[in-house]
Design a protein around this motif. Sequence first.
Motif, mmCIF file in Angstrom:
data_model
loop_
_atom_site.group_PDB
_atom_site.id
_atom_site.type_symbol
_atom_site.label_atom_id
_atom_site.label_comp_id
_atom_site.label_asym_id
_atom_site.label_seq_id
_atom_site.Cartn_x
_atom_site.Cartn_y
_atom_site.Cartn_z
ATOM 1 N N ALA A 63 0.830 -1.202 0.000
ATOM 2 C CA ALA A 63 0.000 0.000 0.000
ATOM 3 C C ALA A 63 0.870 1.259 0.000
ATOM 4 O O ALA A 63 0.532 2.261 -0.639
ATOM 5 C CB ALA A 63 -0.920 -0.002 1.226
ATOM 6 N N ALA A 64 2.009 1.210 0.717
ATOM 7 C CA ALA A 64 2.888 2.383 0.779
ATOM 8 C C ALA A 64 3.531 2.694 -0.560
ATOM 9 O O ALA A 64 4.012 3.808 -0.767
ATOM 10 C CB ALA A 64 3.969 2.159 1.834
ATOM 11 N N ALA A 65 3.551 1.714 -1.471
ATOM 12 C CA ALA A 65 4.150 1.935 -2.785
ATOM 13 C C ALA A 65 3.133 2.404 -3.824
ATOM 14 O O ALA A 65 3.499 2.652 -4.973
ATOM 15 C CB ALA A 65 4.819 0.644 -3.272
ATOM 16 N N PRO B 170 -0.232 6.735 -1.265
ATOM 17 C CA PRO B 170 0.243 5.840 -0.199
ATOM 18 C C PRO B 170 -0.425 6.031 1.146
ATOM 19 O O PRO B 170 -0.758 5.054 1.812
ATOM 20 C CB PRO B 170 1.746 6.143 -0.135
ATOM 21 N N VAL B 171 -0.628 7.282 1.578
ATOM 22 C CA VAL B 171 -1.177 7.495 2.923
ATOM 23 C C VAL B 171 -2.590 6.920 3.056
ATOM 24 O O VAL B 171 -2.861 6.136 3.975
ATOM 25 C CB VAL B 171 -1.139 8.986 3.298
ATOM 26 N N PRO B 172 -3.546 7.266 2.167
ATOM 27 C CA PRO B 172 -4.881 6.651 2.278
ATOM 28 C C PRO B 172 -4.837 5.136 2.141
ATOM 29 O O PRO B 172 -5.618 4.424 2.804
ATOM 30 C CB PRO B 172 -5.662 7.306 1.132
ATOM 31 N N SER B 173 -3.934 4.640 1.283
ATOM 32 C CA SER B 173 -3.863 3.191 1.079
ATOM 33 C C SER B 173 -3.378 2.475 2.332
ATOM 34 O O SER B 173 -3.902 1.420 2.704
ATOM 35 C CB SER B 173 -2.931 2.873 -0.097
ATOM 36 N N VAL C 225 -6.932 6.652 11.681
ATOM 37 C CA VAL C 225 -6.980 8.090 11.384
ATOM 38 C C VAL C 225 -5.572 8.661 11.474
ATOM 39 O O VAL C 225 -4.806 8.312 12.385
ATOM 40 C CB VAL C 225 -7.906 8.840 12.366
ATOM 41 N N LEU C 226 -5.237 9.560 10.527
ATOM 42 C CA LEU C 226 -3.981 10.298 10.581
ATOM 43 C C LEU C 226 -4.289 11.741 10.960
ATOM 44 O O LEU C 226 -5.040 12.430 10.272
ATOM 45 C CB LEU C 226 -3.266 10.258 9.228
ATOM 46 N N TYR C 227 -3.693 12.174 12.092
ATOM 47 C CA TYR C 227 -3.872 13.545 12.566
ATOM 48 C C TYR C 227 -2.637 14.374 12.194
ATOM 49 O O TYR C 227 -1.497 13.902 12.300
ATOM 50 C CB TYR C 227 -4.055 13.572 14.086
ATOM 51 N N GLY C 228 -2.864 15.614 11.777
ATOM 52 C CA GLY C 228 -1.776 16.513 11.440
ATOM 53 C C GLY C 228 -1.183 17.176 12.652
ATOM 54 O O GLY C 228 -1.653 17.004 13.794
ATOM 55 N N PRO C 229 -0.109 17.971 12.458
ATOM 56 C CA PRO C 229 0.550 18.638 13.590
ATOM 57 C C PRO C 229 -0.375 19.543 14.394
ATOM 58 O O PRO C 229 -0.141 19.757 15.583
ATOM 59 C CB PRO C 229 1.665 19.444 12.914
ATOM 60 N N GLU C 230 -1.411 20.076 13.761
ATOM 61 C CA GLU C 230 -2.341 20.960 14.471
ATOM 62 C C GLU C 230 -3.526 20.220 15.064
ATOM 63 O O GLU C 230 -4.455 20.841 15.595
ATOM 64 C CB GLU C 230 -2.852 22.047 13.515
#
Length: 492
Positions: free
Chosen positions: A157-159, A163-166, A180-185
């Motif tokens: 998936a990373a390839a 990549p991130v959604p996969s 879930v991926l959270y950003g710096p904020e």
Amino acid sequence: MPDPTVPPTPPVPLDALLARADLGLRRIAGPADPAAVVHWAHTSEMADPYPYLLGGELLLSAGVHVPDGAGAGYFDAYVSRIVAAGGAALGFGVAPVHDTVPGALVEACEMHGLPLVEVPPRTTFSAVARALWQLMAQARTAELRRVTEAQQSLATAAARPDPVPSVLQQLARRLGGRAVLYGPEGTRLAGAGPEPGEEVRTALAKLAEVVRPSGQEPSDVRPSSASDTVAGTRLVAHALGNGEGFVLGTAAPQRDAGDHTIASVAAVLLSLLTGERHSGSGAGRSFALVRLLLGAAPAEVAPLLGGDRWRVVHGRPDGRAAPDPVAASALGAALGSSLVDVAGEVVRVLVPDGRAVDRVPGWTLGVSAAAAPRDWPVADSQAARALARARATRTPLLRHGDRPTALTDLVPPGEADAHARTLLAPIAQAPALVDTLRTWLSLHGSWDRTAVALDVHRNTVRQRITRCATLLDADLDDPDVRMELWFALRRT
């Protein structure tokens, strides 16, 4: 994080042990909970086994400790201590001491909610322990297979172009929940899997703040991961290793063996995808690689790498194991560079001139002189020769000598090169002879050290040097001859 009071073994459902027909075990008291698991088997005839239990055990006893005329009070105290120690179940052996399980013990286990298992006379406690270990081995194999398959799917998936959604989608599917991926904020950048309720979403976002680097005082150390359980959902937050404030959060209805490892793999991949790939240095290296592939000269792309002069470092791990990409990356990290290449048994690292190159435990290193891009091939040869000398002399790190002025600098380069080509012409078409002669001279004629440096037998070294002497028609024991040959070899 795992409970430190529970042995680090894969849990086995108690029902799976009871289902073994060869054992003939029978639950006669306590709750019939399908979720009840056993981590260990322990035999004890102590009246108070509490000090000897870690938690999660199937405690096996033949009732030797039970005094004559023991009543409800004795068994109540006995069972309560097992429960207090975290025992998972009690297995009571019928014979040779007792013909049946004492009724007071059955009542005590029922009252305290401890599963009580009757072990028939024909079944030994060692057979129960062996069966438990067999089930644990099967569980471990299934866990490793699941983790391996998940690692492969996450890497694939990373390839992908996205990549991130996969990676998040694969992680959510493997955990059976939400990723879930959270950003710096603290904003949700991407997510995959079934959307949980508002309570769980809020709790997961708050958990992410627990592990996110604050960027304030260095003393404000945050954990790399944190977990919680809300509304029957297991929540885990992982701080991504790039230090930029990204956090991976997962929410799953249950926690299975291997989930932590799978989520950790996803966190590493997401750290790479959200870190260096999007940074200026990572982009610069990508641009440099593309330009090289499209025909640009190294001198033109070097500024994109962040420096004008570089050193080449050759490293070889101590021992017999050949380096793998993980070991190579670790060496690059120790030297402060991600420009790493694995070439057989040697790792090559390109390090900016301004960065110190120090010893790295477990590695033998050879370091070149600082060189501009057009001279990188020469620096590569210097590092290779320095590594060979370091291994031969058993020195952790050797640097190529780069004196500003030497006698060789007094000879015009063109004339020096022409002289070197003429002198070495008889062996120029035999690279093995040239390398052996160079190494042998650099090690002051030591047969054993040369053999170590070249990874050949000392007799092979002798044969090659003898052949060099014959082809060059030279007395290699003469210091003047050696000096002249060394001068010529340094020009090649």
